[in-house]
Design a protein around this motif. Sequence first.
Motif, mmCIF file in Angstrom:
data_model
loop_
_atom_site.group_PDB
_atom_site.id
_atom_site.type_symbol
_atom_site.label_atom_id
_atom_site.label_comp_id
_atom_site.label_asym_id
_atom_site.label_seq_id
_atom_site.Cartn_x
_atom_site.Cartn_y
_atom_site.Cartn_z
ATOM 1 N N GLU A 5 0.818 -1.213 0.000
ATOM 2 C CA GLU A 5 0.000 0.000 0.000
ATOM 3 C C GLU A 5 0.849 1.260 0.000
ATOM 4 O O GLU A 5 0.473 2.280 -0.591
ATOM 5 N N THR A 6 2.013 1.204 0.649
ATOM 6 C CA THR A 6 2.797 2.426 0.869
ATOM 7 C C THR A 6 4.150 2.430 0.173
ATOM 8 O O THR A 6 4.926 3.363 0.351
ATOM 9 N N LEU A 7 4.446 1.394 -0.572
ATOM 10 C CA LEU A 7 5.698 1.362 -1.330
ATOM 11 C C LEU A 7 5.502 0.522 -2.580
ATOM 12 O O LEU A 7 4.562 -0.268 -2.674
ATOM 13 N N THR A 12 13.764 -6.965 -10.971
ATOM 14 C CA THR A 12 14.179 -7.159 -12.356
ATOM 15 C C THR A 12 15.486 -7.919 -12.357
ATOM 16 O O THR A 12 16.552 -7.338 -12.113
ATOM 17 N N GLY A 13 15.414 -9.218 -12.566
ATOM 18 C CA GLY A 13 16.611 -10.040 -12.474
ATOM 19 C C GLY A 13 17.172 -9.957 -11.062
ATOM 20 O O GLY A 13 16.435 -10.108 -10.081
ATOM 21 N N PRO A 14 18.473 -9.673 -10.930
ATOM 22 C CA PRO A 14 19.086 -9.621 -9.597
ATOM 23 C C PRO A 14 18.920 -8.279 -8.890
ATOM 24 O O PRO A 14 19.435 -8.087 -7.791
ATOM 25 N N VAL A 15 18.206 -7.340 -9.519
ATOM 26 C CA VAL A 15 18.062 -5.994 -8.959
ATOM 27 C C VAL A 15 16.635 -5.769 -8.468
ATOM 28 O O VAL A 15 15.673 -5.986 -9.202
ATOM 29 N N THR A 16 16.509 -5.331 -7.218
ATOM 30 C CA THR A 16 15.215 -4.989 -6.648
ATOM 31 C C THR A 16 15.150 -3.498 -6.401
ATOM 32 O O THR A 16 16.083 -2.905 -5.861
ATOM 33 N N SER A 17 14.035 -2.891 -6.798
ATOM 34 C CA SER A 17 13.809 -1.464 -6.588
ATOM 35 C C SER A 17 12.661 -1.277 -5.601
ATOM 36 O O SER A 17 11.583 -1.826 -5.786
ATOM 37 N N ILE A 18 12.924 -0.497 -4.546
ATOM 38 C CA ILE A 18 11.897 -0.149 -3.565
ATOM 39 C C ILE A 18 11.714 1.363 -3.613
ATOM 40 O O ILE A 18 12.679 2.121 -3.523
ATOM 41 N N VAL A 19 10.469 1.798 -3.777
ATOM 42 C CA VAL A 19 10.149 3.226 -3.790
ATOM 43 C C VAL A 19 9.175 3.512 -2.658
ATOM 44 O O VAL A 19 8.080 2.943 -2.623
ATOM 45 N N LEU A 20 9.573 4.357 -1.716
ATOM 46 C CA LEU A 20 8.657 4.804 -0.666
ATOM 47 C C LEU A 20 7.571 5.622 -1.352
ATOM 48 O O LEU A 20 7.862 6.608 -2.039
ATOM 49 N N ASN A 21 6.307 5.228 -1.172
ATOM 50 C CA ASN A 21 5.246 5.767 -2.025
ATOM 51 C C ASN A 21 4.079 6.348 -1.218
ATOM 52 O O ASN A 21 2.947 5.914 -1.342
ATOM 53 N N ARG A 22 4.414 7.347 -0.397
ATOM 54 C CA ARG A 22 3.387 8.149 0.277
ATOM 55 C C ARG A 22 3.675 9.629 -0.024
ATOM 56 O O ARG A 22 3.906 10.426 0.894
ATOM 57 N N PRO A 23 3.711 10.005 -1.301
ATOM 58 C CA PRO A 23 4.116 11.380 -1.636
ATOM 59 C C PRO A 23 3.224 12.443 -1.008
ATOM 60 O O PRO A 23 3.683 13.547 -0.707
ATOM 61 N N GLU A 24 1.945 12.109 -0.787
ATOM 62 C CA GLU A 24 1.038 13.076 -0.176
ATOM 63 C C GLU A 24 1.390 13.358 1.286
ATOM 64 O O GLU A 24 0.983 14.378 1.857
ATOM 65 N N ALA A 25 2.190 12.456 1.881
ATOM 66 C CA ALA A 25 2.638 12.624 3.266
ATOM 67 C C ALA A 25 4.146 12.735 3.345
ATOM 68 O O ALA A 25 4.754 12.406 4.365
ATOM 69 N N ALA A 26 4.764 13.209 2.257
ATOM 70 C CA ALA A 26 6.227 13.360 2.182
ATOM 71 C C ALA A 26 6.942 12.050 2.490
ATOM 72 O O ALA A 26 8.050 12.043 3.014
ATOM 73 N N ASN A 27 6.286 10.937 2.146
ATOM 74 C CA ASN A 27 6.824 9.587 2.403
ATOM 75 C C ASN A 27 7.130 9.363 3.881
ATOM 76 O O ASN A 27 8.068 8.629 4.230
ATOM 77 N N GLY A 28 6.324 10.012 4.731
ATOM 78 C CA GLY A 28 6.486 9.844 6.165
ATOM 79 C C GLY A 28 6.220 8.408 6.590
ATOM 80 O O GLY A 28 5.384 7.705 6.012
ATOM 81 N N MET A 29 6.914 7.987 7.632
ATOM 82 C CA MET A 29 6.807 6.598 8.092
ATOM 83 C C MET A 29 5.677 6.455 9.110
ATOM 84 O O MET A 29 5.765 6.955 10.231
ATOM 85 N N ASN A 30 4.617 5.763 8.691
ATOM 86 C CA ASN A 30 3.577 5.368 9.625
ATOM 87 C C ASN A 30 3.696 3.870 9.878
ATOM 88 O O ASN A 30 4.628 3.217 9.389
ATOM 89 N N ASP A 31 2.755 3.309 10.621
ATOM 90 C CA ASP A 31 2.865 1.895 10.961
ATOM 91 C C ASP A 31 2.751 0.993 9.740
ATOM 92 O O ASP A 31 3.379 -0.065 9.676
ATOM 93 N N LEU A 33 3.742 1.727 6.550
ATOM 94 C CA LEU A 33 4.988 1.786 5.774
ATOM 95 C C LEU A 33 6.095 0.969 6.427
ATOM 96 O O LEU A 33 6.793 0.196 5.746
ATOM 97 N N THR A 34 6.295 1.118 7.715
ATOM 98 C CA THR A 34 7.388 0.376 8.355
ATOM 99 C C THR A 34 7.102 -1.122 8.375
ATOM 100 O O THR A 34 8.013 -1.933 8.209
ATOM 101 N N ARG A 35 5.837 -1.491 8.549
ATOM 102 C CA ARG A 35 5.481 -2.914 8.508
ATOM 103 C C ARG A 35 5.741 -3.494 7.112
ATOM 104 O O ARG A 35 6.260 -4.612 6.978
ATOM 105 N N GLU A 36 5.405 -2.730 6.082
ATOM 106 C CA GLU A 36 5.628 -3.205 4.715
ATOM 107 C C GLU A 36 7.119 -3.224 4.381
ATOM 108 O O GLU A 36 7.565 -4.061 3.579
#
Length: 259
Positions: A5-7, A12-31, A33-36
């Motif tokens: 929900e939040t990222l 792609t092959g051996p490379v993993t991309s993680i994007v913090l995806n709460r732009p409306e909350a400046a990608n702030g860490m809530n419960d 996001l940290t759980r995910e």
Amino acid sequence: MPEFETLTFTQTGPVTSIVLNRPEAANGMNDTLTRELVVAAALCDTEATKVVTITGAGRFFCAGGDLKAMAAAPDAGTFVKGIADDLHRALSTFARMDAVLITAVNGTAAGAGFSLAVTGDLAIAAESAKFTMAYTKAGLSPDGSSSYYLPRLIGIRRTQQLMLTNRTLTAAEALDWGLLSEVVPDADLTARADELAQQMAATSRTSNGAVKRLLLDSFGNGIEEQMELEARYIAGCARSADGQEGIAAFLGKRAPAFG
């Protein structure tokens, strides 16, 4: 693959991309996001992954803990402890996994966002990125491993200045202080992170994992303990498929093809 929900999580092959995806909350860490992030980190800790990149969606890398969520919690202390515990589980996995972690700081990194940014084995930032601890401004104390990494990266005096005065560093200053590996023009950040990820994907996961473990242990060991670890790890690497391939490639004067 779990639904996040939040990222965003892309392999792609051996490379993993993680994007913090709460732009409306400046990608702030809530419960959430940290759980995910705990789940995402566990998915990265496999032999199939050699490189992990973390960046933020929108203008911010991460503004730290979500203060609105904290204020709305029935018990702020219990809520914050849960967020910190989950964040720390994720960061521990990233630190201990063999894959190389690349943090690509696209904008402001504050509080736990600052903490996360400097955990990268390779930390790159856009020229416009800014870094500030910001914890004591909200009457809080640091988390996200910053009290471990910052003294090791920049020394106690500069760490005290950042944590107590909440000084804001530009990307150029953060590079000069030793918090970053490199700084690039804003428009080049994604391409540079991808280029670096592909470069690391061609290297030995076995060797990289040994480097990470040696460096994590180095400040807690005496010289004899550290040299014993060096001897054990290099022997293990030499026995591994990557070690055998690396030696053969060097002797054959060709590029290695690591698994």
